[in-house]
Design an enzyme around this catalytic site. Structure first.
Site, PDB file in Angstrom:
ATOM      1  N   GLU A  83     -36.376  -5.045  92.206  1.00 32.43           N
ATOM      2  CA  GLU A  83     -36.559  -5.995  93.299  1.00 32.43           C
ATOM      3  C   GLU A  83     -35.805  -7.284  92.983  1.00 32.43           C
ATOM      4  OE1 GLU A  83     -40.781  -7.143  93.818  1.00 32.43           O
ATOM      5  OE2 GLU A  83     -41.215  -5.646  92.293  1.00 32.43           O
ATOM      6  N   CYS A 120     -42.810  -3.354  93.410  1.00 32.82           N
ATOM      7  CA  CYS A 120     -42.994  -2.780  92.061  1.00 32.82           C
ATOM      8  C   CYS A 120     -43.246  -1.268  92.065  1.00 32.82           C
ATOM      9  CB  CYS A 120     -44.137  -3.485  91.338  1.00 32.82           C
ATOM     10  SG  CYS A 120     -43.935  -5.265  91.281  1.00 32.82           S
ATOM     11  N   HIS A 244     -50.223  -0.407  87.440  1.00 34.24           N
ATOM     12  CA  HIS A 244     -49.221  -1.477  87.565  1.00 34.24           C
ATOM     13  C   HIS A 244     -49.868  -2.765  87.036  1.00 34.24           C
ATOM     14  CE1 HIS A 244     -46.426  -4.371  88.943  1.00 34.24           C
ATOM     15  NE2 HIS A 244     -47.209  -4.841  89.901  1.00 34.24           N
TER      16      HIS A 244
END
Ligand code: COA
Length: 445
Positions: A83, A120, A244
């Site tokens: 990203e 993500c 995550h």
């Protein structure tokens, strides 16, 4: 059915480090415990002046190819998840392939290259694409190279500044993998959200508090969806649950929600009944608000129980060891969490082959994905080959003033000259801009 999964991985950390409770908290006039106890972070990784998403990704990929004795012909696709891309057209994978072609004989002309974007969660999505490509029989015996690489930098003064990080994870996806086999079953929780975004800007617009709520809501949806295909899960079905990890404090919340969800109707709920009662059932309440309040009370009690604390210490805590030292790596973060768990198992002499992991990925915007993994026979050798400890101990520790200057160097809107802090040694480096505004790279012996 042929097993498909992650055969090997390599991690490359940015070469600079910022001490959060020390240097950063002190400069900001904050209590160091906000970092160590609240967010769960000790240091974060930063890129030196000659590092970026391409150098870190290419360095991780080179190490992976060297260690596995691969040539470009062995790779049928290269997917980069990021990203932090600097180009809306030319994918980062072409740059990384270009770097690798400088040092390996042969080329990647017959490899399919792409770039995956969904905050993500894109690293996991790239693995998924590779899995599908192999399962469809389109790989011609070749492996997929997945690189998750990010410089997770925030605007200075943004609350997210505390959770920055920089690094890359390169993974090889193959049949009969040595590290972990992926489940066919997956669950998704996906909705149009505006918790974190970068509308054609380098640094993100973040609604941090909301992003925490969205993470939990989407993760819960994904878990329900996963259970609808894989069957109900029990907290003890999994050796580790890597999530995550934007910062370990986020995972502390997710772990509690996950435990509460998966213990429902199990022997664990029975065992806990005397101590904290049974968990509230929605049908027993007149309104959603009352039900939510009862759930919050139940979770407050649950997190204090010996049973939960023991589960958390065994199943979640080991997934956070690396994140505490490197911060958020966006697309690489959940893969760092898996590596952290496996590394911890290897260090404590735990035998893991055949055991299961439940992996929870999340991307703002927003989407959570949950799947299971089975640890493969070669896991220990693979994880012991990582050189991460050495890399971490070699990072240059920044003063606050140096941190501000290096942050400016990586700010695309500023032109800042700054000497590098470390010496490149057997790695790719950024050397400047080309005539079409492309970024240029060299390998330094
Ligand atoms: N001792 C112990 N804990 C402390 C503390 C202290 N002195 N000071 C603060 N804390 C705790 C807070 O209670 C909070 O924990 P809790 O949420 O469990 O209550 C935590 O540390 C963070 O403190 P907070 O005041 O909420 O920090 P913040 O306002 O700076 O923002 C984020 C935190 C996460 C919103 C911010 O870092 C952010 O925007 N991050 C980027 C977005 C992100 O990563 N989102 C996650 C989903 S992807």
């Amino acid at each position: 059915m042929t097993a498909v999964g992650i055969d090997a991985m390599e991690i490359w950390t940015g070469k600079l480090e910022l001490d959060l409770p020390g240097t950063f908290a002190q400069a900001k006039g904050e209590d160091p415990e906000k970092y160590t106890k609240g967010l769960g972070l000790v240091t974060s990784s930063f890129p030196d002046t000659y590092e970026d998403i391409v150098t870190m990704g290419a360095n991780a990929a080179k190490r992976l190819m060297d260690r596995k004795g691969l040539t470009p012909d062995d790779i049928g696709r290269i997917d980069v998840a990021t990203e932090s891309a600097f180009d809306n057209s030319k994918p980062v994978s072409t740059y990384i392939a270009g770097c690798l072609e400088q040092v390996f004989d042969g080329d990647f002309h017959h490899a399919n290259k792409g770039e995956r974007k969904f905050a993500c969660v894109a690293g996991t999505q790239s693995i998924d694409d590779a899995y599908n490509w192999i399962k469809a029989g389109r790989n011609r015996g070749r492996a997929a190279l997945v690189v998750a690489t990010d410089t997770a930098l925030y605007e200075r003064g943004d609350p997210g500044e505390a959770t920055q990080g920089a690094g890359a994870v390169a993974m090889l996806i193959t049949e009969n993998p040595s590290l972990v086999e992926l489940s066919t079953e997956q669950g998704y929780g996906s909705a149009d959200e505006t918790d974190f975004l970068k509308p054609n800007q380098q640094f993100p617009s973040v609604d941090g508090k909301r992003s925490v709520q969205v993470y939990l809501a989407r993760m819960r949806e994904a878990l329900e969806d996963f259970e609808s295909v894989a069957g109900d899960t029990h907290p003890d079905d999994f050796a580790y649950v890597p999530f995550h990890t934007p910062f370990p404090g986020m995972v502390r919340k997710a772990g509690l929600f996950g435990y509460r969800h998966t213990l429902r109707g199990t022997d664990i709920e029975d065992e806990l009944t005397d101590e904290i009662g049974r968990q509230p059932r929605e049908e027993a309440f007149d309104s959603w608000e009352e039900y939510e309040e009862a759930i919050r009370d139940y979770m407050d009690s649950l997190k204090r129980t010996e049973m939960y604390r023991d589960w958390y210490a065994r199943t979640i805590e080991p997934t956070l060891n690396i994140a505490r030292q490197v911060g958020n790596w966006y697309t690489g973060s959940v893969h760092v969490a898996r590596a952290s768990a496996l590394k911890s198992a290897a260090e404590t002499g735990r035998e893991l082959a055949g055991e299961h992991l439940l992996v929870g990925s999340y991307g703002s915007g927003a989407q959570a994905e949950i799947h299971a993994e089975t640890v493969a026979d070669g896991w220990k050798e693979e994880i012991q080959a990582l050189t991460l400890d050495e890399q971490l101990s070699r990072r240059y520790e920044l003063s606050f003033e140096e941190y501000e200057r290096v942050h400016d160097v990586h700010n695309h809107e500023k032109e800042t000259e700054l000497e590098e802090f470390t010496q490149p040694d057997g790695e790719f480096v950024f050397t400047g801009w080309g005539r079409m505004n492309e970024r240029k790279y060299d390998y330094v012996e």
